[in-house]
Design an enzyme around this catalytic site. Structure first.
Site, short mmCIF file in Angstrom:
data_model
loop_
_atom_site.label_atom_id
_atom_site.label_comp_id
_atom_site.label_asym_id
_atom_site.label_seq_id
_atom_site.Cartn_x
_atom_site.Cartn_y
_atom_site.Cartn_z
N ASP A 10 -27.95 10.54 -5.54
CA ASP A 10 -27.88 11.08 -7.04
C ASP A 10 -26.82 12.09 -7.33
O ASP A 10 -26.65 12.51 -8.32
CB ASP A 10 -29.17 11.49 -7.18
CG ASP A 10 -29.42 12.96 -6.51
OD1 ASP A 10 -28.66 13.24 -5.65
OD2 ASP A 10 -30.27 13.61 -6.90
N HIS A 60 -0.33 4.64 4.17
CA HIS A 60 -1.47 5.19 3.37
C HIS A 60 -2.13 6.18 4.29
O HIS A 60 -3.43 6.11 4.10
CB HIS A 60 -2.09 3.90 3.02
CG HIS A 60 -1.69 3.06 2.11
ND1 HIS A 60 -2.01 1.77 1.74
CD2 HIS A 60 -0.55 3.53 1.11
CE1 HIS A 60 -1.18 1.37 0.67
NE2 HIS A 60 -0.31 2.14 0.37
N ASP A 82 3.17 13.04 0.06
CA ASP A 82 2.98 12.12 -1.31
C ASP A 82 2.01 12.43 -2.09
O ASP A 82 0.71 12.28 -1.75
CB ASP A 82 2.99 10.66 -0.69
CG ASP A 82 3.14 9.55 -2.09
OD1 ASP A 82 2.93 10.03 -3.29
OD2 ASP A 82 3.43 8.35 -1.57
N ASP A 110 3.83 11.29 -9.31
CA ASP A 110 3.86 10.68 -8.39
C ASP A 110 4.89 11.10 -7.49
O ASP A 110 6.23 10.19 -7.57
CB ASP A 110 3.71 8.94 -8.42
CG ASP A 110 3.64 8.28 -6.95
OD1 ASP A 110 3.61 9.03 -6.08
OD2 ASP A 110 3.63 6.97 -7.03
N HIS A 147 7.98 -1.51 2.29
CA HIS A 147 7.81 -1.45 0.92
C HIS A 147 8.74 -1.47 0.14
O HIS A 147 10.00 -1.50 0.18
CB HIS A 147 6.75 -0.13 0.62
CG HIS A 147 7.36 1.13 0.73
ND1 HIS A 147 8.22 1.74 -0.03
CD2 HIS A 147 7.57 2.24 1.46
CE1 HIS A 147 8.77 2.79 0.16
NE2 HIS A 147 8.35 3.24 1.58
N HIS A 150 7.57 1.43 -8.79
CA HIS A 150 6.39 0.99 -9.60
C HIS A 150 6.43 1.54 -10.70
O HIS A 150 6.89 2.71 -10.88
CB HIS A 150 5.03 0.83 -8.99
CG HIS A 150 4.66 2.32 -8.25
ND1 HIS A 150 4.24 3.23 -9.13
CD2 HIS A 150 4.96 2.97 -6.98
CE1 HIS A 150 4.19 4.28 -8.44
NE2 HIS A 150 4.52 4.11 -7.07
N HIS A 190 -0.08 3.23 -10.19
CA HIS A 190 0.42 2.02 -10.27
C HIS A 190 0.41 1.39 -11.50
O HIS A 190 -0.67 0.70 -11.74
CB HIS A 190 0.17 0.96 -9.24
CG HIS A 190 0.37 1.83 -7.69
ND1 HIS A 190 -0.25 1.33 -6.82
CD2 HIS A 190 1.52 2.51 -7.37
CE1 HIS A 190 0.13 2.14 -5.60
NE2 HIS A 190 1.14 2.87 -6.03
N GLU A 207 11.23 5.36 -4.68
CA GLU A 207 10.84 5.80 -3.73
C GLU A 207 11.09 5.24 -2.24
O GLU A 207 10.56 4.59 -1.51
CB GLU A 207 9.17 5.93 -3.77
CG GLU A 207 8.47 4.78 -4.24
CD GLU A 207 7.23 4.66 -4.34
OE1 GLU A 207 6.59 5.35 -3.25
OE2 GLU A 207 6.60 4.33 -5.43
N TYR A 253 10.64 4.35 8.12
CA TYR A 253 9.60 4.74 8.96
C TYR A 253 9.74 3.95 10.53
O TYR A 253 9.83 2.78 10.67
CB TYR A 253 8.42 3.96 8.38
CG TYR A 253 8.27 4.13 6.91
CD1 TYR A 253 7.56 5.39 6.62
CD2 TYR A 253 8.91 3.54 5.98
CE1 TYR A 253 7.64 5.92 5.19
CE2 TYR A 253 8.67 3.83 4.73
CZ TYR A 253 8.13 4.74 4.40
OH TYR A 253 8.09 5.38 2.95
N ARG A 302 10.16 9.52 3.35
CA ARG A 302 10.23 8.92 2.10
C ARG A 302 10.82 9.86 0.95
O ARG A 302 10.03 11.26 1.35
CB ARG A 302 9.06 8.39 1.69
CG ARG A 302 8.70 7.74 0.18
CD ARG A 302 7.63 6.77 -0.05
NE ARG A 302 6.44 7.56 0.01
CZ ARG A 302 5.25 7.15 0.97
NH1 ARG A 302 5.88 6.44 2.27
NH2 ARG A 302 4.42 8.16 0.99
N GLU A 325 10.36 10.67 -3.22
CA GLU A 325 10.20 9.80 -4.34
C GLU A 325 10.38 10.77 -5.63
O GLU A 325 9.61 11.79 -5.70
CB GLU A 325 8.50 9.39 -4.28
CG GLU A 325 7.98 8.58 -5.41
CD GLU A 325 6.50 8.22 -5.01
OE1 GLU A 325 5.70 8.74 -4.29
OE2 GLU A 325 6.12 7.12 -5.67
N1 GLY Z 1 1.33 7.10 -3.99
C1 GLY Z 1 1.34 5.97 -4.34
C2 GLY Z 1 2.64 5.41 -4.45
O1 GLY Z 1 3.55 6.23 -3.93
O2 GLY Z 1 2.92 4.18 -4.75
MN MN Z 2 4.61 5.56 -5.88
MN MN Z 3 3.58 8.41 -4.11
#
Ligand code: GLY
Ligand code: MN
Ligand code: MN
Length: 434
Positions: A37, A240, A257, A268, A347, A351, A358, A381, A385, A402, A404
């Site tokens: 609940d 991720h 991140d 982000d 990647h 975005h 996103h 970003e 890796y 990374r 970003e």
């Molecule tokens: N944190 C999600 C991305 O960087 O797309």
């Molecule tokens: Mn991002």
């Molecule tokens: Mn991110």
């Protein structure tokens, strides 16, 4: 908190102008059970909130276009008993006044009233195929009207995915949205600085995550915009990674991140910095390549350029860097053509960013990458890796980096909304000494 409703009214008017004689129906998100609940913290639907600024669950907005346009809200009724347990609800009357609707009704009356609003309209715009229960309900409405055909009414002939219209509009941020995104970015930058100051060997990833959350919350951000990634050492190569439970080791990097949601808008940000406060030679070499790739990409994020221009710029710099490090061999154009760089950069470079991390909006139009325009907001970003493998020199093994930032496209070029986050080697090492 009552938001300034002016921007929401302006958006609804703009939508009404584009609907012709049609009707748009958008429901907010359902409450979601976590276990037994206990519910997840409530988060409104982005489309609904973009149109209304109304944050209560169990609400639907109906926009009836045409010569006498009408904006109608369906929401929860006042309920003295429930308000003792769960807190304030506007109820239809107060909600209509506070949020600028022509009328508001109890949500329980939606099925009864909707037929009159939809009948004899050419089109119904709603979000098709997102929720099977809503799909069935909408078809039920159409059939109910069809059942009254002998009284001379017809259901809408066209069912249109509301996202076609709303995504295009959400793609260009208005001044109100940009203001909220700036604040989300500011809070998130402060959180990254706090994390840099708090990091040292022996602490756990979740301790640093707690520092981020502390900073978000103390500035009024209700939640992170997405699950924070706090990844020490080799964990940074798991794109991720969200377990965030390992100890931080002297000599490793830490990739974070994380971004706050504020006023319904996301930031982000990713930074990658040394756990002990000083980049090693190989870490620094890889870091400088990623940073140069980001600078090249950001320079391409300007009006008139194709969506893909920043990505192409980043890939070129990364591929050249991988060649310089001898992680890739061959000629540069060939490495790009064959996508050999994808072993280390798998990647894309960004975005759309907005209410959703996103965010809404197509990346191609008629098969071509979309042109960037002032008011669009995106992330930039790039990363590298380098997973451990026999053919990778020891010095580079398990380095994941990374960087970003969040970028607003402007008339003159762009503005980095997250520029207050230490980014260069010198800025980061200085911040960590503080
Ligand atoms: N944190 C999600 C991305 O960087 O797309
Ligand atoms: Mn991002
Ligand atoms: Mn991110």
């Amino acid at each position: 908190m009552q938001p300034d409703i002016t921007p929401y009214l302006a958006r609804r008017r703009r939508v009404l102008e584009r609907l012709g004689e049609g009707v748009m129906v958008i429901a907010t998100a359902p409450e979601a059970l976590r276990n037994r609940d206990t519910h997840y913290p409530y988060r409104h639907d982005s489309y609904f909130y973009w149109l209304t600024g109304f944050a209560e669950p169990e609400a639907v907005v109906v926009l009836v276009a045409g010569r006498r346009p009408r904006q109608i809200l369906f929401c929860r009724e006042k309920n003295a008993e429930r308000e003792i347990w769960d807190g304030f609800r506007h109820g239809p009357k107060a909600a209509a006044d506070a949020f600028g609707f022509d009328a508001a009704h109890p949500i329980g009356q939606l099925d009864k009233r909707i037929g009159r609003l939809l009948q004899d309209r050419p089109a119904l715009h709603y979000i098709i195929g997102r929720d099977p229960a809503w799909d069935a309900r909408v078809l039920g409405w159409l059939n109910e009207i069809r059942g009254r055909a002998r009284s001379g009414v017809r259901p809408p002939e066209r069912l249109v995915d509301a996202r076609a219209l709303l995504d295009e509009m959400r793609l260009i941020k208005d001044a109100h949205e940009i203001g909220l995104m700036r604040r989300a970015a500011e809070i998130s930058s402060a959180a990254h600085r706090r994390a840099m100051v708090a990091t040292r060997p022996g602490r756990r990833e979740y301790e640093i995550e707690a520092e981020l959350l502390h900073e978000f919350r103390r500035h009024g951000a209700p939640a992170p915009a997405y699950t924070s990634i706090v990844a020490g050492g080799a964990n940074a190569c798991v794109l991720h990674y969200v377990a965030n439970d390992q100890p931080l080791r002297d000599g490793d990097l830490l990739l974070i991140d994380a971004g706050a949601e504020y006023g319904g808008y996301a930031a982000d940000i990713t930074r990658t910095f040394p756990v002990n406060g000083r980049y090693s030679g190989p870490q620094r070499a890889v870091y400088e390549i990623v940073l140069a790739a980001q600078a090249a990409a950001i320079a391409e994020a300007r009006p008139g350029n194709a969506w893909n221009a920043p990505h192409e710029a980043a890939v070129r710099v990364l591929a050249r860097g991988l060649k310089d490090l001898k992680l890739l061999k061959g000629d540069l154009d060939g490495l790009i053509e064959s996508e050999a760089y994808k072993r280390y950069y798998m990647h894309r470079t960004g975005h759309w960013l907005g209410m959703d991390v996103h965010d809404a909006g197509d990346y191609k139009v008629d098969g071509e990458w979309r042109s960037l325009q002032p008011g669009m907001t995106l992330t930039v970003e790039p990363g590298l890796y380098i997973r451990a493998a026999d053919d990778v020199p020891r010095a580079y093994r398990d380095i994941g980096i990374r960087v970003e930032d969040d970028v607003l496209v402007t008339q003159a070029g762009n503005e980095i909304l997250t520029a207050d986050t230490p980014r260069t080697v010198v800025e980061i090492e200085e911040c960590m000494r503080a």
